[in-house]
Design a protein around this motif. Structure first.
Motif, PDB file in Angstrom:
ATOM      1  N   GLY A  44       0.815  -1.211   0.000  1.00 51.17           N
ATOM      2  CA  GLY A  44       0.000   0.000   0.000  1.00 51.17           C
ATOM      3  C   GLY A  44       0.849   1.261   0.000  1.00 51.17           C
ATOM      4  O   GLY A  44       2.085   1.207  -0.040  1.00 51.17           O
ATOM      5  N   GLU A  45       0.169   2.410   0.048  1.00 56.15           N
ATOM      6  CA  GLU A  45       0.827   3.708   0.019  1.00 56.15           C
ATOM      7  C   GLU A  45       0.338   4.579   1.166  1.00 56.15           C
ATOM      8  O   GLU A  45      -0.850   4.544   1.519  1.00 56.15           O
ATOM      9  CB  GLU A  45       0.551   4.436  -1.302  1.00 56.15           C
ATOM     10  CG  GLU A  45       1.098   3.753  -2.536  1.00 56.15           C
ATOM     11  CD  GLU A  45       0.757   4.520  -3.800  1.00 56.15           C
ATOM     12  OE1 GLU A  45       1.631   4.685  -4.656  1.00 56.15           O
ATOM     13  OE2 GLU A  45      -0.411   4.948  -3.911  1.00 56.15           O
ATOM     14  N   ILE A  46       1.250   5.347   1.738  1.00 56.92           N
ATOM     15  CA  ILE A  46       0.912   6.362   2.739  1.00 56.92           C
ATOM     16  C   ILE A  46       1.551   7.656   2.273  1.00 56.92           C
ATOM     17  O   ILE A  46       2.768   7.834   2.400  1.00 56.92           O
ATOM     18  CB  ILE A  46       1.428   5.990   4.142  1.00 56.92           C
ATOM     19  CG1 ILE A  46       0.912   4.623   4.575  1.00 56.92           C
ATOM     20  CG2 ILE A  46       1.014   7.053   5.159  1.00 56.92           C
ATOM     21  CD1 ILE A  46       1.551   4.091   5.849  1.00 56.92           C
ATOM     22  N   LEU A  47       0.756   8.533   1.692  1.00 54.73           N
ATOM     23  CA  LEU A  47       1.284   9.774   1.129  1.00 54.73           C
ATOM     24  C   LEU A  47       1.100  10.916   2.118  1.00 54.73           C
ATOM     25  O   LEU A  47      -0.024  11.279   2.466  1.00 54.73           O
ATOM     26  CB  LEU A  47       0.575  10.113  -0.185  1.00 54.73           C
ATOM     27  CG  LEU A  47       0.657   9.053  -1.298  1.00 54.73           C
ATOM     28  CD1 LEU A  47      -0.112   9.511  -2.524  1.00 54.73           C
ATOM     29  CD2 LEU A  47       2.099   8.749  -1.654  1.00 54.73           C
ATOM     30  N   PHE A  48       2.203  11.468   2.587  1.00 53.47           N
ATOM     31  CA  PHE A  48       2.182  12.633   3.467  1.00 53.47           C
ATOM     32  C   PHE A  48       2.798  13.805   2.718  1.00 53.47           C
ATOM     33  O   PHE A  48       3.963  13.752   2.328  1.00 53.47           O
ATOM     34  CB  PHE A  48       2.961  12.360   4.753  1.00 53.47           C
ATOM     35  CG  PHE A  48       2.955  13.521   5.716  1.00 53.47           C
ATOM     36  CD1 PHE A  48       1.835  13.784   6.492  1.00 53.47           C
ATOM     37  CD2 PHE A  48       4.053  14.362   5.829  1.00 53.47           C
ATOM     38  CE1 PHE A  48       1.813  14.854   7.369  1.00 53.47           C
ATOM     39  CE2 PHE A  48       4.040  15.434   6.705  1.00 53.47           C
ATOM     40  CZ  PHE A  48       2.917  15.688   7.476  1.00 53.47           C
ATOM     41  N   ASP A  49       1.996  14.836   2.479  1.00 54.06           N
ATOM     42  CA  ASP A  49       2.438  15.960   1.647  1.00 54.06           C
ATOM     43  C   ASP A  49       2.958  15.475   0.299  1.00 54.06           C
ATOM     44  O   ASP A  49       3.938  15.994  -0.244  1.00 54.06           O
ATOM     45  CB  ASP A  49       3.521  16.779   2.363  1.00 54.06           C
ATOM     46  CG  ASP A  49       2.935  17.919   3.180  1.00 54.06           C
ATOM     47  OD1 ASP A  49       1.763  18.276   2.938  1.00 54.06           O
ATOM     48  OD2 ASP A  49       3.628  18.443   4.059  1.00 54.06           O
ATOM     49  N   GLY A  50       2.302  14.425  -0.238  1.00 51.71           N
ATOM     50  CA  GLY A  50       2.659  13.908  -1.551  1.00 51.71           C
ATOM     51  C   GLY A  50       3.814  12.930  -1.571  1.00 51.71           C
ATOM     52  O   GLY A  50       4.128  12.356  -2.623  1.00 51.71           O
TER      53      GLY A  50
END
Length: 324
Positions: free
Chosen positions: A66-72
């Motif tokens: 999966g992905e966890i995008l923080f400020d892109g």
């Protein structure tokens, strides 16, 4: 370039743990977003995976996929150096204010430690000044500078934890059941403090709790979690106005009623709890659900929108909606 409205985007997040009995699906295909300056309340029973999500977001656990995008930026792809730099923007307030504080360090040392690690101060005088400012911000008397955690009560210890989290001026804070171990009167003080800090510094919170009466007061949006999966998400007002998932309805019915003259309508859950170890396809709440049917087994339900940015994953709710 315009700043993204969402400070955090979680996409198809999974976290599995290998055990002697099989693979534990702690977090299983979770998706949500958090807007800048808002509070997302993540609720559910103990063991549902909500604290694991908080630790995955902070890089304390490594995601299975999966992905966890923080400020892109994808946290899942960051190395140790990248995660170290990220700490200044993301912090956590732990559930137990005693075990989360080093008993061998004074209050001023605990609050000042992140400033030293990230080299935010150049000398002792600057460090002392910043620590005093942080203590004043969270309502700690300056006379407690040289005190140790065991000398403080639970409320003051949690204020130390909040001051430590604020020290690097983060954008995002994971609040992992920050008031569950405190007395009710102290809970209100700490919640009010967190709200004031959010308004003053423009903070974004992920507020993890099992107490829906607290999350209603504190959160802009609520996500309900059951055995590693999100079953319902909506704004706080919408969720309490129109609860769709049977599990969410059971949680809401457990909120204590302040009026002794009003009869409480409890939804009593019975049945066997589905094992999160190698779960079979289908609704994981089916064995405890009053409305379970054959169609609830064999296929995983998906989150479906029912208007007003209100999502629910329930075969019965889908069928009722389709009939209207």
């Amino acid at each position: 370039m315009a700043e993204n409205e969402n400070i955090l985007e979680v996409r198809h997040l999974k976290k599995y743990f290998k055990t002697a009995r099989g693979v534990l699906h702690a977090v299983d295909d979770v998706n949500f977003t958090v807007k800048r300056g808002e509070t997302l309340g993540l609720v559910g029973e103990s063991g549902c995976g909500k604290s694991t999500i908080g630790r995955l977001i902070l890089g304390l656990h490594q995601a299975t996929s999966g992905e966890i995008l923080f400020d892109g930026k994808d946290i899942c792809k960051m190395n140790k150096s990248g995660l170290h730099d990220l700490r200044k923007d993301m912090q956590i307030i732990f559930q137990d204010p005693y075990s989360s504080l080093n008993p061998r360090m004074s209050i001023s040392e605990i609050i000042g430690e992140p400033l030293l690690i990230h080299k935010r101060v150049s000398n002792r005088a600057e460090l002392d000044k910043r620590v005093r400012e942080l203590m004043d911000t969270v309502g700690l008397a300056s006379r407690l500078e040289n005190a140790y955690p065991h000398e403080l009560d639970g409320g003051r210890r949690q204020r130390v934890g909040i001051a430590r989290a604020l020290s690097l001026r983060p954008k995002f804070i994971v609040c992992d059941e920050p008031v569950s171990s405190l007395d009710v009167s102290i809970q209100a003080q700490v919640l009010n403090l967190l709200k004031e800090l959010q308004a003053e510094y423009g903070l974004t919170y992920l507020f993890i709790t099992h107490d829906l009466s607290v999350v209603k007061y504190f959160s802009d949006k609520i996500a309900v979690m059951y055995l590693g999966q999100l079953v319902e998400t909506a704004s706080s007002e919408e969720l309490f106005r129109s609860t769709l998932h049977p599990y969410s309805q059971a949680l809401l019915s457990a909120i204590p009623e302040p009026s002794v003259h009003r009869k409480m309508q409890r939804v009593k859950l019975t049945g066997e709890l589905t094992s999160p170890i190698d779960p079979q396809p289908g609704c994981r709440f089916a064995k405890r659900c009053l409305y379970a049917r054959e169609s609830c087994v064999g296929t995983d339900p998906v989150l479906r929108e029912f208007g007003c940015d209100h999502f629910c994953s329930c075969f019965r709710t889908n069928a009722l909606q389709d009939e209207e």
